[in-house]
Scaffold this active site. Structure first.
Site, PDB file in Angstrom:
ATOM      1  N   GLU A 126       0.834  -1.210   0.000  1.00  0.00           N
ATOM      2  CA  GLU A 126       0.000   0.000   0.000  1.00  0.00           C
ATOM      3  C   GLU A 126       0.864   1.253   0.000  1.00  0.00           C
ATOM      4  O   GLU A 126       0.803   2.065   0.931  1.00  0.00           O
ATOM      5  CB  GLU A 126      -0.970  -0.006   1.181  1.00  0.00           C
ATOM      6  CG  GLU A 126      -2.037  -1.074   1.069  1.00  0.00           C
ATOM      7  CD  GLU A 126      -3.147  -0.941   2.094  1.00  0.00           C
ATOM      8  OE1 GLU A 126      -2.933  -0.276   3.127  1.00  0.00           O
ATOM      9  OE2 GLU A 126      -4.228  -1.509   1.868  1.00  0.00           O
TER      10      GLU A 126
ATOM     11  N   GLU B 130      -6.671  -7.493  -0.762  1.00  0.00           N
ATOM     12  CA  GLU B 130      -7.011  -7.553   0.661  1.00  0.00           C
ATOM     13  C   GLU B 130      -8.459  -7.141   0.844  1.00  0.00           C
ATOM     14  O   GLU B 130      -8.938  -6.222   0.177  1.00  0.00           O
ATOM     15  CB  GLU B 130      -6.182  -6.554   1.482  1.00  0.00           C
ATOM     16  CG  GLU B 130      -4.737  -6.864   1.645  1.00  0.00           C
ATOM     17  CD  GLU B 130      -4.036  -5.795   2.517  1.00  0.00           C
ATOM     18  OE1 GLU B 130      -4.712  -5.122   3.324  1.00  0.00           O
ATOM     19  OE2 GLU B 130      -2.827  -5.635   2.356  1.00  0.00           O
TER      20      GLU B 130
END
Ligand code: GAL
Length: 694
Positions: free
Chosen positions: A160, A317
């Site tokens: 991320e 995710e």
């Protein structure tokens, strides 16, 4: 799944057998004795793609230059022996304490000039040369060691990127910003013109005087702020490229990083990033701070598919239940995890992965849900996980098919930064809420929406929505005008077309870039205070915004009945006829309509454009989406070419009652044949392989 970004030329194809079911796995948190049990349970659940080494740095390099790969070797081999593929992290997401202790200069600074310390994660400045040197040394070691490992199916760069550290205001970032600005503007005079620095005595005489937009007393120069966003996004993309370059020297396995296409993170312009990924991967968490978290999921999945240019993508995710980072971390209701997962699949995901495998016992994420909860395997959650794994197996044949949509909506991160500036006409409106409102309305009406970047080819769509596109380049506005001139239908909403790429107002009346197309001229914005309602002559209601519109050729469909723009047009429709047979239509909404009113306007626009809803708005709880092979394509290219066209109807029942809807074919979830009517129990999902004769 098998996918390759269209722009990627000779780059490798990410290929997974069927729909992947996966998770982040952090074996460093567990004693080795647990690992074998974990792998056995993964097999039981059907997990076949596992992300490793995301936060591994302090384990694999416990001291500078000293590497210990024993644990990672062992777990990779264990997974490989079990036939589980690995999505291998480069391990650089969070620097180990020895690095920040030795080099505190890598720590990030926030906009008030204060430093953020280690103790959390991602405590590094994206422009830090020292961080990059150490990180790339680690990537080199990891790539050297595992670049040819047979279990590695995908590289996962960092984690991320920009989640916490996207905007760094320290001196090193300031210097990098100046380099970026020099490349963009060449001369200081050009920069002064672009930033409008004659205002408030802000003229620069040298690039050396420029700072990042650190906190000021009065509002900051908006062009400087937008450029800093552009720079910051580019800076992290440059970092991604640096890791990629190292990986490529040792491995031909596809490379990606997990995006955050979500409501609360907006710092990276993923339109710029997407072409550089071998496969698009996104992390998505239901955001219970929003009024309708499921509508946002639907939007985020559509936007992720847009980044994948309509092709398949990876949900890297999501959570099985509660997260730990919202003020109120809600558990999911029974069946909700499955519904969320299959909605992502319906919208193009060919991989469904979770954070994380086994719930942590320590650390700040110990109350975050996982596939294997604290309660263990004798739990409803575990049973639903195993069930989901089996369901995904039954959907394997869907991989590679494409989502069908004939409505598109423009979306721009750059506009998000610009439109939500400090000194805008009203803080009662913000870009994302307008985008969400239009998307939610189309969803209620049963339409599947493709999200595309400004400037994208629109010719395949029946209807295009342009919500509050404040910043737009001439060439991007021209694509919209040409689309309408060629017979297309567009709905443009207020606060669109106002400025150019440098945030300079387009004079002569709003909405500058779209004025001619819409056949209107707006003389003045007249927003209203929170709580004030606006009524239109038709009785429809609205909030937040009005403006003083003059029709210049457009037909007035509705007017403001009250408020500061009473008597002025609120909804207009302009017919653009290039010749006797080609007629395009451009509608304009000058206010923030309430949901019912917005539905009414978009329903009319869609009907006039002959855009076909897949769902039925009389059954509002049922989301209906179709994926199909190329033979069925309505929009997009023909990536999923196939000899026998196949199509799959996803019926997602978000409601608390059973629903019946027309369908014919084989339900892949239950194995039942569906003759004419599919019955979808409350909260359930059905996926029908449709009979060709539909
Ligand atoms: C993501 C992150 C994961 C985990 C998860 C929790 O942002 O990539 O490492 O922290 O959130 O929801």
């Amino acid at each position: 799944m098998s996918t390759q970004h269209p722009a990627s030329g000779a780059r490798p194809v990410f290929s997974h057998d069927g729909i992947a079911f996966g998770c982040d796995y952090n074996p460093e948190q567990w004693d080795r004795s647990v690992w074998r049990e974990d792998v056995d349970l993964m097999r039981e659940a059907g997990v076949d793609l596992v992300a490793l080494n995301i936060f591994g740095w302090s384990h694999i390099e416990p001291r500078p230059g000293e590497y210990d790969f024993d644990g990672l070797d062992e777990i990779l081999d264990l997974l490989h022996a079990a036939g589980i593929r690995v999505n291998l992290g480069t391990g650089t997401a969070s620097a180990p304490p020895w690095l920040t202790a030795r080099h505190p200069e890598i720590l990030p600074q926030v906009e008030d000039g204060t430093t953020r310390f280690p103790g959390g994660r991602q405590a590094w400045c994206p422009s830090s040369a020292v961080f990059r040197r150490y990180a790339l040394e680690l990537v080199e070691k990891v790539a050297e060691r595992y670049g040819q490992h047979p279990a590695v199916e995908l590289w996962h760069v960092s984690n991320e990127l920009g989640c916490h550290n996207a905007l760094c205001y320290d001196d090193e970032s300031a210097e990098a910003f100046r380099v970026w600005l020099r490349a963009r503007y060449t001369t200081i005079e050009r920069l002064n013109t672009a930033w409008g620095t004659s205002f408030w005595s802000q003229q620069y005489s040298d690039f050396a005087e420029i700072l990042p937009p650190r906190l000021t007393l009065a509002s900051r120069n908006p062009s400087q702020v937008i450029d800093f966003h552009r720079f910051s996004s580019d800076e992290l993309l440059g970092y991604y490229r640096a890791e990629l370059e190292v990986l490529r020297r040792h491995s031909s396995v596809p490379v990606t990083t997990n995006f955050m296409v979500t409501a609360h993170i907006r710092n990276l312009d993923y339109w710029q990033w997407a072409p550089e990924m071998d496969v698009i991967a996104n992390d998505h968490y239901l955001d219970n701070r929003l009024a309708d978290p499921t509508a946002e999921l639907s939007f985020a999945a559509d936007l992720t598919r847009g980044l994948a240019q309509g092709g398949p993508w990876v949900l890297m995710e999501q959570s099985t239940g509660a997260v730990n980072w919202q003020p109120h971390n809600l558990a999911k209701a029974p069946g909700e995890m499955t519904r969320n997962s299959l909605t992502h699949v319906a919208k193009g995901a060919d991989a469904v992965c979770f954070f994380q495998w086994r719930a942590s016992l320590q650390g700040s994420e110990k109350f975050h849900s996982a596939l294997l909860p604290h309660a263990g395997t004798d739990s409803d959650l575990w049973r639903e996980v195993v069930d989901l794994g089996h369901t995904l197996d039954r959907l394997d044949e869907i991989t590679g098919t494409r989502v069908q949509a004939d409505v598109a909506m423009l979306f721009s991160w750059e506009n998000w930064w610009a439109a939500d500036g400090e000194s805008r006409p009203s803080h009662g409106v913000d870009y994302l809420s307008q985008v969400h409102a239009a998307h939610a309305s189309l969803r209620r009406l049963g339409h599947t929406v493709d999200l595309v970047r400004p400037g994208a080819d629109l010719s395949a769509y029946k209807l295009v929505i342009v919500p509050s596109l404040y910043l737009v380049r001439d060439a991007e506005a021209e694509v919209v005008s040409n689309y309408v001139a060629a017979g297309g239908h567009v709905v443009i909403t207020f606060f669109s077309g106002i400025v150019d790429e440098e945030d300079r107002v387009r004079a002569g009346g709003y909405p500058g870039a779209f004025r001619e197309l819409l056949g209107i001229n707006v003389e003045e914005f007249a927003p209203v205070l929170p709580g004030q309602r606006l009524t239109l002559a038709s009785g429809m209601t609205a909030t937040a915004w009005s403006e003083r519109v003059r029709a210049r050729g457009a037909e007035v469909l509705d007017t403001f009945a009250d408020g500061p723009s009473a008597g002025r047009p609120a909804i207009t429709r302009n017919v653009v006829a290039s010749n006797s047979s080609t007629r395009g239509v451009a509608r304009y909404l000058a206010t923030s309509l309430d949901p019912d009113a917005l539905d009414a306007v978009l329903r009319d626009a869609a009907a006039e454009a002959s855009a076909h809803p897949q769902g039925d708005e009389r059954e509002p709880g049922l989301e209906v989406i179709r994926r199909a092979t190329a033979g069925h394509a309505i929009a997009g290219d023909t990536a999923a070419a196939s000899d026998t066209p196949r199509s799959y109807l996803f019926l997602i029942n978000h409601s608390a009652h059973d629903v019946e809807t027309p369908a014919r074919g084989l339900d892949l979830v239950t194995g039942d044949t569906v003759d004419n009517i599919a019955r979808v129990p409350a909260g359930a999902v059905r996926v029908i392989r449709e009979d060709p004769a539909r």
